[in-house]
Write an enzyme that holds these catalytic residues in place. Sequence first.
Site, mmCIF file in Angstrom:
data_model
loop_
_atom_site.group_PDB
_atom_site.id
_atom_site.type_symbol
_atom_site.label_atom_id
_atom_site.label_comp_id
_atom_site.label_asym_id
_atom_site.label_seq_id
_atom_site.Cartn_x
_atom_site.Cartn_y
_atom_site.Cartn_z
ATOM 1 N N LEU A 17 2.770 -1.679 11.957
ATOM 2 C CA LEU A 17 3.732 -2.520 12.665
ATOM 3 C C LEU A 17 3.041 -3.608 13.474
ATOM 4 O O LEU A 17 3.646 -4.600 13.837
ATOM 5 C CB LEU A 17 4.585 -1.660 13.609
ATOM 6 C CG LEU A 17 5.447 -0.598 12.926
ATOM 7 C CD1 LEU A 17 6.028 0.371 13.946
ATOM 8 C CD2 LEU A 17 6.569 -1.259 12.142
ATOM 9 N N GLY A 18 1.804 -3.358 13.751
ATOM 10 C CA GLY A 18 1.069 -4.360 14.525
ATOM 11 C C GLY A 18 -0.114 -3.705 15.184
ATOM 12 O O GLY A 18 -0.300 -2.491 15.097
ATOM 13 N N HIS A 19 -0.916 -4.495 15.785
ATOM 14 C CA HIS A 19 -1.950 -3.873 16.594
ATOM 15 C C HIS A 19 -2.230 -4.648 17.863
ATOM 16 O O HIS A 19 -2.017 -5.850 17.953
ATOM 17 C CB HIS A 19 -3.218 -3.572 15.806
ATOM 18 C CG HIS A 19 -3.928 -4.763 15.259
ATOM 19 N ND1 HIS A 19 -4.025 -4.997 13.926
ATOM 20 C CD2 HIS A 19 -4.567 -5.770 15.865
ATOM 21 C CE1 HIS A 19 -4.704 -6.098 13.721
ATOM 22 N NE2 HIS A 19 -5.048 -6.599 14.876
ATOM 23 N N THR A 24 -3.629 0.485 16.841
ATOM 24 C CA THR A 24 -2.850 -0.001 15.705
ATOM 25 C C THR A 24 -1.582 0.848 15.667
ATOM 26 O O THR A 24 -1.647 2.064 15.838
ATOM 27 C CB THR A 24 -3.638 0.180 14.396
ATOM 28 O OG1 THR A 24 -4.916 -0.429 14.565
ATOM 29 C CG2 THR A 24 -2.926 -0.490 13.235
ATOM 30 N N ASP A 138 2.889 -6.192 33.528
ATOM 31 C CA ASP A 138 2.630 -7.084 32.389
ATOM 32 C C ASP A 138 3.936 -7.367 31.654
ATOM 33 O O ASP A 138 3.993 -7.353 30.430
ATOM 34 C CB ASP A 138 1.583 -6.470 31.459
ATOM 35 C CG ASP A 138 1.007 -7.497 30.490
ATOM 36 O OD1 ASP A 138 1.196 -8.712 30.736
ATOM 37 O OD2 ASP A 138 0.366 -7.106 29.505
HETATM 38 N N1 LIG Z 1 7.501 1.306 19.394
HETATM 39 C C1 LIG Z 1 7.264 0.295 18.583
HETATM 40 N N2 LIG Z 1 8.119 -0.001 17.596
HETATM 41 C C2 LIG Z 1 7.884 -1.041 16.782
HETATM 42 N N3 LIG Z 1 6.815 -1.830 16.875
HETATM 43 C C3 LIG Z 1 5.923 -1.565 17.831
HETATM 44 C C4 LIG Z 1 6.098 -0.497 18.719
HETATM 45 N N4 LIG Z 1 5.068 -0.488 19.575
HETATM 46 C C5 LIG Z 1 4.298 -1.497 19.229
HETATM 47 N N5 LIG Z 1 4.792 -2.152 18.183
HETATM 48 C C6 LIG Z 1 4.232 -3.317 17.520
HETATM 49 O O1 LIG Z 1 2.845 -3.155 17.486
HETATM 50 C C7 LIG Z 1 2.223 -4.216 18.197
HETATM 51 C C8 LIG Z 1 1.044 -3.662 18.931
HETATM 52 O O2 LIG Z 1 1.501 -2.841 19.956
HETATM 53 P P1 LIG Z 1 0.531 -2.260 21.055
HETATM 54 O O3 LIG Z 1 1.347 -1.617 22.079
HETATM 55 O O4 LIG Z 1 -0.543 -1.477 20.422
HETATM 56 O O5 LIG Z 1 -0.204 -3.512 21.524
HETATM 57 P P2 LIG Z 1 0.143 -4.447 22.709
HETATM 58 O O6 LIG Z 1 0.588 -3.642 23.828
HETATM 59 O O7 LIG Z 1 1.076 -5.472 22.248
HETATM 60 O O8 LIG Z 1 -1.260 -5.028 22.942
HETATM 61 P P3 LIG Z 1 -2.163 -4.786 24.193
HETATM 62 O O9 LIG Z 1 -1.930 -3.418 24.663
HETATM 63 O O10 LIG Z 1 -3.510 -5.009 23.670
HETATM 64 O O11 LIG Z 1 -1.685 -5.803 25.126
HETATM 65 C C9 LIG Z 1 3.295 -4.776 19.081
HETATM 66 O O12 LIG Z 1 3.119 -6.114 19.323
HETATM 67 C C10 LIG Z 1 4.557 -4.530 18.324
HETATM 68 O O13 LIG Z 1 4.805 -5.618 17.470
#
Ligand SMILES: Nc1ncnc2c1ncn2[C@@H]1O[C@H](COP(=O)(O)OP(=O)(O)OP(=O)(O)O)[C@@H](O)[C@H]1O
Length: 940
Positions: A17-19, A24, A138
């Site tokens: 879905l993303g990282h 990830t 944040d």
């Molecule tokens: N619960 C979720 N459902 C759907 N997509 C998600 C979910 N959590 C995260 N994602 C997707 O995965 C991406 C990465 O999420 P993650 O929380 O790992 O990183 P982040 O918090 O955006 O980055 P960082 O913590 O480095 O600031 C997000 O931008 C989002 O697009």
Amino acid sequence: MTSRKRSPHDFIFKEELGHGSYSTVFKAIDKRSPNKIYAIKVCSKKHIIKEAKVKYVTIEKNTMNLLAQKNHPGIIKLYYTFHDEENLYFVLDFAPGGELLCLLHRMGTFNELWTRHFTVQLVDALEFIHSHGIIHRDLKPENVLLDKDGRLMITDFGAASTIDSSLSDNSTRCNSDSNSINDNQSCASFVGTAEYVSPELLLYNQCGYCSDIWALGCMIYQFLQGQPPFRGENELKTFEKIVALDYPWGPNKRLNNTTSPVNPLAINLVRKILVIEINERIPLAMIKKHPYFAKIDWNDKVKIWRGIWQNPQGQLLQQSPGVPSSSPQHVLPIRQLHVIDTPARNIQITKQKRKKPTKISSTTSSIVVWRKRLGISTGKDDLGTVPSTAPAIIVPNDSNISTATVTHLSSNSASPASSQPIQVQTKRTQPTTPNRIPPKVLVNSANIRNKPTPRQKAIVPTSPAPSAPPAPSAPPAPPAPPAPPAPPAHPAPPAASAPSTLSAPPATLAPLAALAPSSIQSPLPAPSAPSTKAKQLDVVTTLDVKNMIDPSILKQDYVFIYGIPYEAEGPAMSLNSYNEIDNDLITSLVTKHKEELKSPRMFLQLLTLKKNGMLSYRNAVLEDRDNQGIIDHQMANIEDTDLSMYDFEFNELSRKGFLILEKYKNKLWFISLPSYSILSKIPFNVEKSLAINNNENWVDCFFRARQLLEEKQILDKISNVSFDSKASNETVSPSPTSKKDHTPSVSNGVTPPAYNAKYGRQNNVKQETFSRIATTGKDKSSVNSAFAVVHPKVLSGNITNRTTRKTNVGSPNSAPSANTYSNNIMPISGNRSTNLTNNKHTPLLSKRQNLPTHSSSSPTVRSQIKSAGQRQPTPSPPLSPMEFSAVKEKYSVPSNMVISSSRYEVLHTLNNSQTNFDREIASRGASAAFKSLQKNKKKK
Ligand SMILES: Nc1ncnc2c1ncn2[C@@H]1O[C@H](COP(=O)(O)OP(=O)(O)OP(=O)(O)O)[C@@H](O)[C@H]1O
């Protein structure tokens, strides 16, 4: 949270879905209850330790654990955590709607109703978070996800901080009229994102609930204006703007260039939030009582927490006071938005519209540097010298500048400066030119248009022949050509896309301002003569327009073109196996034709990309020499679904870059960019400089062209729809879960999107959109090996984006920031060398980098994750004709739905191969060719 021990084996990992910076996130299905879909955040232990992220992971886990104890619809819930030797796993609520930011960028701005709707949910969720003694720290649209109904869910608690319970009890934390401030060590560290960071953190190392409220104010502003209020050319400039409260108001501008006035009550609310002095900043409790929310029943949680596309018009989102009933309400119908509720959402309009907010790194260097520059003590976090007095913050002279005193709030006087009041010259009022063009645009404009780029310099002969005829191919400048529209990749500040309105006050706001209650100050400054700066802008803009050759051209430049025919034969292959195969195909063809490609061509061609997507070329020499008129040879249309683009560095002797365009069943087009030295030796006169935008990368411009087309399609649709009860009663496309059951050819968990053949084909919808990202990573090493393959047919191919923080590999919702294409762009080149001389071929399509390691997980889990991440093909179950029609029926969507590329894949596939679903696949051309190539390999 359930205490039952879970493990990675309990889940089927689907697509990524993303990282984020240390994790990830994968979609995953619970094996025990297959109806349950989760998002599992996988954090590589090694990476966490190496990158010193342990603290953030721990904070995130603890905070989410705490919040998960009480269900709140506005918070992403943490269900389980577990770990194996390699990774930590967080099992979270799955938010299929993606980031709120994506939605915002798709729409440009939110209208009145949506803004209020999301703000109400944010306030309620924030109140819940604060009531648990937690400051998020944040908050930003990126950290707000959407569930399937468009309900927002706050996530990313990695920067959170807890308020010491002894400092304030529940009642004072968020329900009172006060803003608690916390100056404990953990809370006062620099975290957050530059654009949303609060002044108290910048100035005093302090944060509190009020800091989240500040971020909330920034978000409300962003909903209405399309970009955050404070955005400088760099972090330091952003900080300066924050402490100077320097932010403009313009009309609410939609993607289709319609504008509507911003509700003065909303402006008033934002102004009450964006206040430097925290004691004067409106607390949550008062926000709820603000007239902007006059019709909101804060106790009616059910109503508040309706999804945005569940909301019938007129209920929660009632017309608010202050907005004339005639003001345009562009509300998308439910199904229009369903598109983002599926894995197939990869329309890229939006991300390209913004400059990626800069996350303040944990090193906090930016703030430290900034403070040092200003001579502000950074207190206990300051590693530098501490000045004895805190000087005033200098902002440029402006008639609107007033002086405000920001008293230091800390009781902790760790630094001498902390006890001193800090004089902050603050812009309290709105700038005189609400529509002013951001400096960045001016700089770009001036630089790009007026200063020759190195290449331009190179192609301008030192002594041009005086008798040289005017370039026959240069179309005369139109008498009053429209100013070049802002590239879609840019954030859309109101004026950026319409330079002609630069100095004009937003007339649309004026009548509205008059409607505002008298207690509310008009957001509009008194009309004043345009400042010198604005006049300069006008001059620049006028010059730009005059210099424009043809406003319909996106890019035009001199290139060498090689068209290599190739045959598409052999059996078809599945879409999902195309990527890897395709990579080899290209490598092989490059090898095969390396001699030809290496030999310099005699003639340069003038390659033109128009905004309508047409790519054509003409012989620059002949035209220039003989003045024979323009003969444009059509090559392709960028929106052609059969077209793919590759970009990699050729780095061979004189060659600078290399680009391949593939046209199915036709030719492979190799386009080589001549080096400066070659250009300077060109014997003919090109000083007319037909080159346009030659400082931009070709591939980036292709993306822009596609983006423009995409935007146009969406806008066409949006402008054709109305939000009425009828629309809301119509069938909503099935949820991702339900789709899955009947999904043919599901690889990597990518469910086939719904499609409507009638609409998609007959209404000439351009279904094809952008590609997913093949490979990227935050760190350079991963990017360096990245190679983007863009192919709309292959689930829209891949784009490598070296600047994007997050990349959703394999997920269509992973559209990389559009902005990255246009601003930072150059998604790929420079890192993918194909060394033809040595006849060594680095794989053009690199594997996805930055994946957490899974070596110690069970082979099954490992392979699941691997296959999810690396997009390995999975066999497609054949569909009988009956099944086929059942699927087709099930996924048919309303005619007003935007069909994205993945949808198109299925649409196309279903259309073309009713009987042999698994064999007759859309990408028959190159893929088939490569099959035969593979066979040959095997034979060898
Ligand atoms: N619960 C979720 N459902 C759907 N997509 C998600 C979910 N959590 C995260 N994602 C997707 O995965 C991406 C990465 O999420 P993650 O929380 O790992 O990183 P982040 O918090 O955006 O980055 P960082 O913590 O480095 O600031 C997000 O931008 C989002 O697009």
